[in-house]
Design an enzyme around this catalytic site. Structure first.
Site, PDB file in Angstrom:
ATOM      1  N   ASP A 122      39.516  40.365  36.945  1.00  0.00           N
ATOM      2  CA  ASP A 122      40.530  39.571  36.258  1.00  0.00           C
ATOM      3  C   ASP A 122      41.753  40.470  36.048  1.00  0.00           C
ATOM      4  O   ASP A 122      41.717  41.679  36.302  1.00  0.00           O
ATOM      5  CB  ASP A 122      39.990  39.004  34.942  1.00  0.00           C
ATOM      6  CG  ASP A 122      40.764  37.747  34.530  1.00  0.00           C
ATOM      7  OD1 ASP A 122      41.910  37.561  35.000  1.00  0.00           O
ATOM      8  OD2 ASP A 122      40.242  36.952  33.734  1.00  0.00           O
TER       9      ASP A 122
HETATM   10  C1  NOJ Z   1      43.721  35.769  33.620  1.00  0.00           C
HETATM   11  C2  NOJ Z   1      42.695  34.690  33.507  1.00  0.00           C
HETATM   12  O1  NOJ Z   1      41.625  35.101  32.691  1.00  0.00           O
HETATM   13  C3  NOJ Z   1      42.143  34.216  34.846  1.00  0.00           C
HETATM   14  O2  NOJ Z   1      41.373  33.077  34.631  1.00  0.00           O
HETATM   15  C4  NOJ Z   1      43.242  33.975  35.825  1.00  0.00           C
HETATM   16  O3  NOJ Z   1      42.700  33.526  37.043  1.00  0.00           O
HETATM   17  C5  NOJ Z   1      44.057  35.224  36.008  1.00  0.00           C
HETATM   18  N1  NOJ Z   1      44.640  35.624  34.742  1.00  0.00           N
HETATM   19  C6  NOJ Z   1      45.179  35.056  37.042  1.00  0.00           C
HETATM   20  O4  NOJ Z   1      46.145  34.217  36.567  1.00  0.00           O
END
Ligand code: NOJ
Length: 718
Positions: free
Chosen positions: A261
């Site tokens: 993430d």
């Molecule tokens: C953080 C989020 O937790 C995740 O779900 C997302 O895909 C990413 N950012 C990218 O935007």
């Protein structure tokens, strides 16, 4: 194989940079100025290799993709096209209801179809990978991200996960995208419902409740998986070798791409798990995580780790090859622009075909929580007031989307006007903000309410009160909305509440006061039309909640499939508790609305419950059946649910577990027999030794309209 050939030509630096993910905006300016001033400069990436980055995230539209890809390839020596990844959470340009809503439809085909539609819109904008589905099991409505989840049940979550993955990926054709299931693992278990907070649970709980949905996505062929921000058993997921390498890749045989993430690799320092970025890189590679999203641990340190003999080139090769293979499968070596198409995107996105799917999805997702008989309203009504802070706003389409536009969303007022025309009137009544105390708009709304035949009162949350980073300690509707309701009820009892929310709310008071409550969730682009169709009976509500609605926040976490206790409170609805049982002084244990609950405009009668055998030999299949009859006045759909209770186990078992469901449609007076097959596989669980087995003994069988149904038969597994 192209992937292998390409890999064999790459230098170690190029390979390492292939595992870095940057934002698309970095590559938008042909003169490269964003490289000098943008995130790549903050991350101190090596300018020489910045055009060797393997993947890009966040993208706004087809032309952006074309510009970024062209600039990238013009500057890149190796010319390996990057692929574009984006959050496609509940739609892309056309928004369908939030995922918690779609789950309430209990409709696998619908989950598939909305993902397919979103994939088409996203692929036309140049997206190749959707950061979805989010399949985290959730139990705490304070957590803003429950809106992205399908709820509290491992079986339903697994069914929705598999259907969504298949919808996105199809046969990986032109208008499909690769799915990236997230957030591995147990991100939904954040303590106190606070985003990014500690997750701490036994391996049993992890395997029993939280892991099945990710596994179902893997079994459905998902191409990618994202590690979660949180820890599992003290180790951050991105550097968790046991979780990623041993369970995911080893036990489950997943050979696709694993991505972190956003900046989660370097956040392992904040967790206090790694001393510095170098250790973060080491731990992530050791866990076999492939792509690092938006932090520079791999870029800065992998080479050094290879030189020191701590990481092997083979480990890096394996990771890069997984990314290259995905690219090959997506066809970008033949056509770096893949399916991007500016003109076709304009034609297809938010077009009538996609709006129709979104409208249907919103109708199927809505849950009728209460109805004293005032719904549906007659289409011949002389006058109707649409009142409330959610009555005339496109923000009801829900948060956490990349492409949807507020002005394209049909508001409830517009939807109602589409049915009754100028017999609909509007007043705002109050503001939506949770801390608003402004009562100055109430009088005007009450006056309007006093003059019309019925009121549709649109209450609830603002779209931005859920989604990432949007958690709440108070999940009631604000006092000013209650004031508005009270005053309107004084002048017009014919008032139905349309509720808009990204989470289960604690609406015990509302349930006592409002004659009818139709929970619309955050219903997407066609939300207003869907709401009006349901209110006026063009569509009949059939959704059932997949996350328990507590009476009050103090009951949280509250979920139907909890483990049994030694001192259970026997009468769930009894306010007169017996002391020294598992109970509260001031509140029953039972929720306001249980898992699987939802009303219809019609009535269904269940009868003739049968179980084909009362013993099951290993390998046998039993048949549980029931007759369901529509005894009301509307043709409607019913979600018939099968639950099983393993009465005694070598480890304690949940009170009951959803094991199957059928969604059926019945005409007025029509009766159908609904059958469920019960197999040994369905009885397996993680026993005392954490082995996945079905243990001999007694199992109780329940079939009903929600999770409060009682057992009607039992059988013995031999
Ligand atoms: C953080 C989020 O937790 C995740 O779900 C997302 O895909 C990413 N950012 C990218 O935007």
């Amino acid at each position: 194989m192209k992937a292998q050939q390409i890999l064999s030509k790459m230098t170690l630096d190029e390979k390492i940079y292939h595992l870095v993910q940057m934002t698309t905006m970095t590559y938008l300016k042909a003169d490269g100025t964003d490289i000098v001033t943008g995130p790549s400069s903050t991350m101190q990436l090596d300018k020489e290799y910045i055009y060797d980055v393997g993947t890009l995230l966040n993208l706004v539209g087809a032309q952006t993709m074309i510009d970024a890809q062209t600039n990238f390839l013009n500057h890149s020596k190796r010319k390996i096209p990057p692929i574009f990844m984006q959050d496609v959470i509940h739609g892309h340009r056309t928004l369908y209801p939030i995922n918690l809503g779609v789950a309430a439809s209990f409709d696998r085909q619908l989950a598939h179809d909305v993902a397919k539609m979103a994939a088409k819109e996203a692929s036309l904008d140049g997206v190749s990978v959707a950061f979805a589905p989010m399949v985290d099991l959730v139990r705490d409505p304070r957590w803003g991200r429950v809106m992205e989840s399908s709820g509290e049940d491992p079986y339903l979550n697994s069914e929705m996960a598999a259907a969504t993955v298949k919808g996105f990926q199809g046969d990986m054709g032109k208008y499909n995208v690769a799915a990236c299931v997230k957030h591995f693992a147990a991100y939904g278990g954040a303590e106190a419902g606070r985003d990014y907070n500690t997750v701490d649970m036994s391996e049993r709980t992890l395997r029993e409740y939280y892991l099945p949905s990710y596994k179902a996505a893997v079994d459905a062929g998902v191409k990618m998986l994202m590690t979660a921000f949180n820890i599992v058993d003290g180790v951050p997921c991105s550097g968790n070798k046991w979780l990623v390498n041993d369970v995911l890749r080893g036990e489950w045989g997943f050979d696709g791409v694993v991505i972190s993430d956003y900046s989660a690799f370097e956040e392992m320092r904040n967790h206090g798990y790694c001393a510095d970025r170098k250790e973060c890189a080491y731990r992530a590679m050791e866990a076999s995580a492939d792509i690092e999203m938006m932090s520079p641990c791999y870029a800065h340190h992998l080479k050094e780790l290879v030189e020191e003999g701590k990481i092997t080139v083979e480990q890096i090769d394996k990771a890069v090859l997984r990314v290259l293979k995905l690219k090959e499968e997506l066809g970008v070596f033949d056509n770096p622009y893949r399916s991007v198409d500016v003109e076709e995107a304009k034609r297809v996105q938010v077009g009538p075909e996609h709006r129709a799917i979104a409208r249907y999805a919103a109708e199927q997702s809505a849950v009728l929580l209460k109805n004293d008989g005032i719904l549906p309203l007659s289409k011949d009504i002389k006058s109707v007031a649409v009142i409330g802070p959610n009555a005339d706003t496109g923000a009801i389409h829900g948060s956490w989307f990349c492409g949807g536009k507020i002005e394209e969303t049909i508001t409830v007022l517009e939807g109602v006007k589409n049915i009754v025309g100028d017999r609909a009137f509007y007043a705002k009544g109050c503001n939506i903000e949770y801390d608003s105390t402004d009562e100055s708009m109430i009088d005007e709304a009450v006056e309007l309410a006093s003059k019309v035949d019925a009121v549709i009162l649109c209450l609830g949350e603002h779209q931005d009160y859920s989604g990432e980073g949007n958690c709440r300690t108070n999940i009631e509707i604000p006092a000013v909305q209650y004031k508005l309701l009270d005053k309107i009820l004084e002048v017009n009892k014919n008032t139905a509440v349309a509720l808009f929310t990204g989470r289960p709310l604690a609406i015990w008071e509302l349930d006592k006061k409002a004659p009818a409550i139709l929970n619309m969730w955050m219903p997407g682009t066609e939300g207003g039309n869907a709401c009006a169709n349901l209110i006026f009976g063009n569509a009949v509500p059939s959704g059932k909640i997949t996350m328990t609605f507590p009476r009050v926040l103090g009951q949280v976490p509250i979920y139907y499939n909890a483990y049994r206790t030694g001192r259970p409170k026997l009468e769930e609805d009894d306010f007169n508790r017996v002391r020294f049982t598992s109970s509260y002084l001031d509140m029953p244990n039972s929720p306001l609305y249980p898992f699987g609950y939802g009303l219809s405009y019609t009535e269904f009668e269940y009868s003739d419950f049968k179980l084909s055998q009362d013993t099951m030999n290993r390998g046998d299949t039993l048949v549980a059946s029931v007759k369901v009859k529509n005894v009301g006045k509307y043709k409607a759909k019913e979600i018939v649910q099968l639950y099983i209770h393993d009465v005694v186990g070598s480890a304690v078992r949940p009170m009951k577990e959803l094991k199957g469901f059928h969604k059926i449609e019945l005409d007025v007076g029509e009766e159908k027999t609904v059958e469920f097959k019960i197999t040994e596989e369905m009885l397996k669980y993680w026993n005392k030794e954490i082995k996945f087995v079905a243990e001999s003994g007694k199992f109780e069988v329940f079939i009903g309209k929600d999770s409060t149904c009682k057992p009607y038969a039992s059988f013995e597994l031999i």
